[in-house]
Design an enzyme around this catalytic site. Structure first.
Site, PDB file in Angstrom:
ATOM      1  N   GLU A  54     -11.229  -3.498  -3.371  1.00 45.37           N
ATOM      2  CA  GLU A  54     -10.386  -2.414  -3.887  1.00 45.37           C
ATOM      3  C   GLU A  54     -10.193  -2.560  -5.387  1.00 45.37           C
ATOM      4  OE1 GLU A  54      -6.886  -2.566  -0.953  1.00 45.37           O
ATOM      5  OE2 GLU A  54      -8.202  -4.251  -0.549  1.00 45.37           O
ATOM      6  N   HIS A  80      -9.233   2.222   0.523  1.00 42.62           N
ATOM      7  CA  HIS A  80      -9.348   1.043   1.381  1.00 42.62           C
ATOM      8  C   HIS A  80     -10.385   1.212   2.492  1.00 42.62           C
ATOM      9  CE1 HIS A  80      -8.071  -2.297   3.901  1.00 42.62           C
ATOM     10  NE2 HIS A  80      -7.214  -2.675   2.976  1.00 42.62           N
ATOM     11  N   HIS A 127       0.800  -1.232   0.000  1.00 39.71           N
ATOM     12  CA  HIS A 127       0.000   0.000   0.000  1.00 39.71           C
ATOM     13  C   HIS A 127       0.834   1.283   0.000  1.00 39.71           C
ATOM     14  CE1 HIS A 127      -3.464  -2.431   0.164  1.00 39.71           C
ATOM     15  NE2 HIS A 127      -3.641  -2.526   1.469  1.00 39.71           N
TER      16      HIS A 127
END
Ligand code: BGC
Length: 391
Positions: A349, A210, A135
């Site tokens: 996502e 997210h 991420h």
């Protein structure tokens, strides 16, 4: 008369109230208070923005572009806040799970060992998830204060534009990147998020957002009672640390077969399938969406039968990561005393496939100078009495 209307709509977009014509709306009771988010972080102003239409509201803080609330009506018209969040910026800053709602990037999901090569140059980004980069790493978008600008579009819809300049070398990534994310609350009860970015050197670029969804509106009830339908005939199998093997495999005959709507909890038990073991007993997989071209189309639908809330996800992206929350450890206490426990929130996502910079057979994720990155996702809300089955 016109001036009065403008005042009402400005009020809606700037304060933590969705009241119309001076009346307190039932949605207001679920809204978080802007004052608890107004603070300076590293010399930059943080705040909370509220977008409203006549039926729903969305709250976003510019700390990482986090979605703090999405309040939608259930089948009895009861406002229901269907994402995790916290009641103050201080709660966000001390949370153990930093991924409750934020933008993640430059690269959403994993890059194996944080290594990639572009035009013969090797790069190393931070390692923050076992042996891998996750991420956007320690200096990812989730950890930045974005510049925020509220406005209305031509249709009179509330819109928030967040922008961020990511300098060359941030977390090890090459290139100066100018990035912008626009959140629009549509009149037809959809939250649309549009990403654009430019760079002055080639860089991997694959941001996503997210939020942890729980259509019950409380973490005291599990998301394993939700139904999920995904327009994907294939997925990308991984090794035990969730790095794709490179194969694009059929979902048929695996727990990842959601081509027709299926109860999420039905297949989350430790049933010997590797896919489930790697996701902490649940799902942590990338679907390869059945798509041709780059048009926006429906990727998935999530549905909770007890209150009738349904959410369609539409996107132009090739992949959809589904994390069903098998590793959530029950440490963080969120809004209204909601404990963030295992299977009490799930992430869906829209993105490119994990570790694409190291898999030439996956769609390209390198953004080059002279190009503009574009990505749209729409979360569309409605209620229904029957499990949505469309493919
Ligand atoms: C990843 C999970 C990770 C989670 C963090 C998801 O996108 O696929 O592996 O644990 O994000 O919240």
């Amino acid at each position: 008369m016109k001036a009065k209307l403008i005042l009402v709509s400005l009020f809606c977009a700037t304060l933590y109230s969705c009241n119309q014509a001076g009346k307190s709306s039932p949605i207001d009771k679920l809204l978080q208070q802007q004052e608890r988010f107004d603070t300076l972080i590293n010399g930059k102003q943080n705040t909370l923005y509220t977008l409203c239409n006549s039926k729903m509201a969305v709250q976003i803080t510019n700390y990482g572009g986090r979605i703090v609330s999405i309040i939608v009506p259930d089948k009895n018209n009861t406002p229901t806040d269907i994402v995790w969040g916290f009641e103050s910026i201080h709660d966000y800053l001390k949370a153990e799970d930093v991924y409750a709602g934020p933008l993640v990037g430059r690269y959403g999901n994993r890059i194996a060992q944080g290594k990639f090569t572009i035009n013969g140059t090797n790069y190393q980004v931070s390692i923050n998830n076992g042996p891998n980069h996750l991420h956007g790493g320690k200096e990812g978008f989730w950890n930045k204060i974005w510049d925020g600008q509220l406005s209305k579009n031509d249709a009179g819809e509330d819109r928030l534009v967040l922008s961020y300049f990511s300098p060359d070398g941030e977390d090890g990534y090459p290139g100066n990147v100018m990035t912008r994310v626009t959140y629009t609350l549509k009149n037809d009860n959809a939250l649309q998020i549009e990403y654009t970015a430019t760079t002055d050197q080639p860089t991997p670029y694959n941001p996503t957002i997210h939020p942890y969804f729980n259509l019950h509106g409380t973490t005291s009830q599990s998301t394993n009672t939700h139904y999920l339908q995904v327009n994907a005939s294939h997925y990308t199998p991984t090794d035990s640390v969730l790095i794709p093997t490179g194969e694009i495999a059929p979902v048929e005959g695996t727990p990842a077969d959601f081509r027709t709507a299926h109860l999420i909890g039905d297949r989350t038990s430790e049933d010997g399938n590797d896919m489930m073991k790697f996701g902490g007993g649940g799902y942590d997989i990338n679907f390869v969406l059945d798509k041709t071209g780059e048009d926006i189309s429906r990727a998935a639908t999530l549905y909770e039968p007890s209150n009738g809330i349904a959410m369609d996800i539409l996107t132009d992206q090739p992949g959809l990561q589904f994390y069903s929350g098998g590793c959530i450890n029950g440490t963080d206490l969120g809004k209204r005393g909601d404990l963030h426990r295992r299977y009490s929130g799930l992430a869906l996502e829209t993105q490119h496939f994990p570790d694409s910079p190291n898999h030439p057979n996956f769609p390209n994720t390198i953004l080059n100078p002279e190009e503009t990155y574009r990505h749209t996702v729409v979360f569309r809300f409605y209620t229904t009495d029957t499990v949505p089955q469309q493919h």
